[in-house]
Motif scaffolding. Structure first.
Motif, PDB file in Angstrom:
ATOM      1  N   VAL A 191       0.841  -1.246  -0.112  1.00 30.14           N
ATOM      2  CA  VAL A 191      -0.013   0.022   0.041  1.00 30.14           C
ATOM      3  C   VAL A 191       0.740   1.260   0.138  1.00 30.14           C
ATOM      4  N   THR A 192       0.599   2.052  -0.760  1.00 31.22           N
ATOM      5  CA  THR A 192       1.292   3.604  -1.006  1.00 31.22           C
ATOM      6  C   THR A 192       0.394   4.485  -1.616  1.00 31.22           C
ATOM      7  N   HIS A 193       0.858   5.580  -1.153  1.00 31.93           N
ATOM      8  CA  HIS A 193       0.104   6.678  -1.860  1.00 31.93           C
ATOM      9  C   HIS A 193       0.964   7.737  -2.735  1.00 31.93           C
ATOM     10  N   ASP A 194       2.239   7.334  -2.755  1.00 27.69           N
ATOM     11  CA  ASP A 194       3.364   7.619  -3.353  1.00 27.69           C
ATOM     12  C   ASP A 194       3.446   7.102  -4.990  1.00 27.69           C
ATOM     13  N   GLN A 195       3.024   7.762  -5.830  1.00 29.22           N
ATOM     14  CA  GLN A 195       2.812   7.194  -7.216  1.00 29.22           C
ATOM     15  C   GLN A 195       4.187   6.804  -7.800  1.00 29.22           C
ATOM     16  N   GLU A 196       5.217   7.604  -7.660  1.00 30.65           N
ATOM     17  CA  GLU A 196       6.499   7.396  -8.163  1.00 30.65           C
ATOM     18  C   GLU A 196       6.839   5.759  -7.542  1.00 30.65           C
ATOM     19  N   GLU A 197       6.930   5.809  -6.166  1.00 36.80           N
ATOM     20  CA  GLU A 197       7.333   4.518  -5.518  1.00 36.80           C
ATOM     21  C   GLU A 197       6.384   3.327  -6.185  1.00 36.80           C
ATOM     22  N   ALA A 198       5.250   3.511  -6.230  1.00 32.66           N
ATOM     23  CA  ALA A 198       4.240   2.434  -6.981  1.00 32.66           C
ATOM     24  C   ALA A 198       4.851   1.986  -8.274  1.00 32.66           C
ATOM     25  N   LEU A 199       5.006   3.252  -9.135  1.00 33.68           N
ATOM     26  CA  LEU A 199       5.680   2.884 -10.572  1.00 33.68           C
ATOM     27  C   LEU A 199       7.081   1.999 -10.276  1.00 33.68           C
ATOM     28  N   ALA A 200       7.760   2.385  -9.416  1.00 34.33           N
ATOM     29  CA  ALA A 200       9.425   1.808  -9.347  1.00 34.33           C
ATOM     30  C   ALA A 200       9.153   0.341  -9.021  1.00 34.33           C
TER      31      ALA A 200
END
Ligand code: ATP
Length: 359
Positions: A191-200
């Motif tokens: 779970v994350t709200h950080d889109q860059e983290e999710a993409l990576a």
């Protein structure tokens, strides 16, 4: 053995408030699957339903083919990593990691071996005898990780595990997590709200909004082909411009922008009328004489590209990124420019439903 996690029309209510409005997902064994969305969209609610910490008010949660709605959390064969680490302050690193193995009555010899192997994997074996208050945030998170996977769970659940770390450490730790997950091949729901983290970090991302799943896809699909305006705006930067769609002939459409500037674009279905053009900063090009008229109001040299803020004649600001060799080629602030669009890749959205017409 990693499980598939299958969620069928899952509903969660807190009193009258419906926090999850019928979510369906298919998470394959060994997949790194991320729930991404703004604060309050229901990510943690869904993760806690998979963990067994939240009751399920409708639909089904399954591990492989088995419905586990009513299975107690401790019987679900999951490992969990929390935002605040939740490691025991009175136990040292080794004892923290051994905890779950002791609870499962693993022999002392095997516990020693598995704890050492887990600490070696997250590269903190030399810190085995330290107490948590003698560790940095990143080291504490490594303990939490080792403790979660040492029990060899079939599903690993992580709720914003990196959000307490500083930006640099966050980037380092996400690589640690990704490599570890690949190595161990555990189905992971993150779970994350950080889109860059999710993409990576993810194999597959589910973008959520207001208790609903907006889109499920690979990071590339989510970035390049957002299914609706919300996803286009939430993932990366998108410039939204009002436009009109005119049908030229079957399968071919003319996109007309302010000033009357237009280009053709294939849409996936017949459509005519008001629409929204969505263009990433790198999908907009400067043209010497044709395009949407604007004026450079601000430019930032960022090494291999320049970020321009362009004001259109109607006052709207648009971000344009242009790759450049050196700062001498930067277009000066105040210069009049024409903007053209990479017409084969920009998105066009229905102005009413805000759903994509392009893919
Ligand atoms: P964040 O990124 O801020 O953690 P989230 O996407 O994980 O957000 P949830 O924690 O799942 O969101 O919450 C979804 C919605 O449900 C929110 O509006 C929240 O206020 C509400 N909610 C969560 N837990 C409860 C609870 N125990 N009682 C009442 N409402 C709750």
């Amino acid at each position: 053995m990693s499980h598939a996690v299958v969620i069928k029309n899952a509903v969660k209510k807190y009193g009258d408030f419906v926090a999850l409005k019928g979510a369906s997902l298919n998470i394959e064994p060994g997949q790194f699957f991320t729930l991404l969305g703004p604060s309050g969209c229901g990510k943690t609610t869904l993760l806690r339903m998979i963990a067994g910490f939240n009751t399920v008010d409708g639909g089904e949660i399954c591990f492989d083919e088995k419905v586990i709605n009513d299975l107690m959390a401790h019987k679900r064969d999951i490992g969990m990593v929390f935002q605040n680490y939740a490691i025991f302050p009175h136990l040292n690193v080794g004892e923290n990691v051994a905890y779950g193995l002791k609870a499962r009555r693993v022999s002392a010899k095997e516990i020693d071996e598995r704890v050492d192997k887990a600490l070696e994997l997250v590269k903190i074996l030399p810190l085995k005898n330290r107490k948590p208050n003698e560790l940095s945030g990143g080291q504490q998170q490594r303990v939490a990780l080792a403790r979660a996977f040492v029990i060899e769970p079939s599903v690993l659940l992580m709720d914003e595990p990196l959000s307490n770390l500083d930006a640099k450490l966050r980037v380092q730790m996400r690589t640690v997590i990704k490599k570890l997950q690949r190595q161990l091949d555990i189905t992971t729901v993150y779970v994350t709200h950080d889109q860059e983290e999710a993409l990576a970090i993810s194999d597959v991302i589910a973008v959520m909004k207001d208790g609903e799943i907006m889109q499920v896809g690979s990071p590339e699909t989510i970035y390049k082909q957002p299914q609706n305006k919300f996803v286009a705006g939430f993932i990366g930067i998108s410039n939204f411009l009002p436009c009109t769609v005119e049908q030229v002939r079957e399968g071919e459409h003319r996109i007309v922008l302010a000033d009357g500037f237009s280009f053709t674009r294939r849409l996936r279905k017949e459509y005519a009328g008001e629409a929204i053009l969505s263009a990433r900063p790198e999908q907009i090009k400067f043209h010497p004489s044709e395009g949407l008229r604007g004026r450079i109001v601000f430019s930032t040299f960022l090494g291999d590209f320049v970020e321009y803020e362009v004001e259109l004649t109607d006052g709207q600001l648009v971000q344009v990124n242009e790759y450049t060799k050196d700062s001498s080629s930067v277009i000066p602030e105040g210069a009049e420019v024409f903007l053209n669009f990479d017409s084969s890749v920009v998105g066009i959205y229905d102005s009413q439903s805000e759903e994509a017409l392009t893919w």
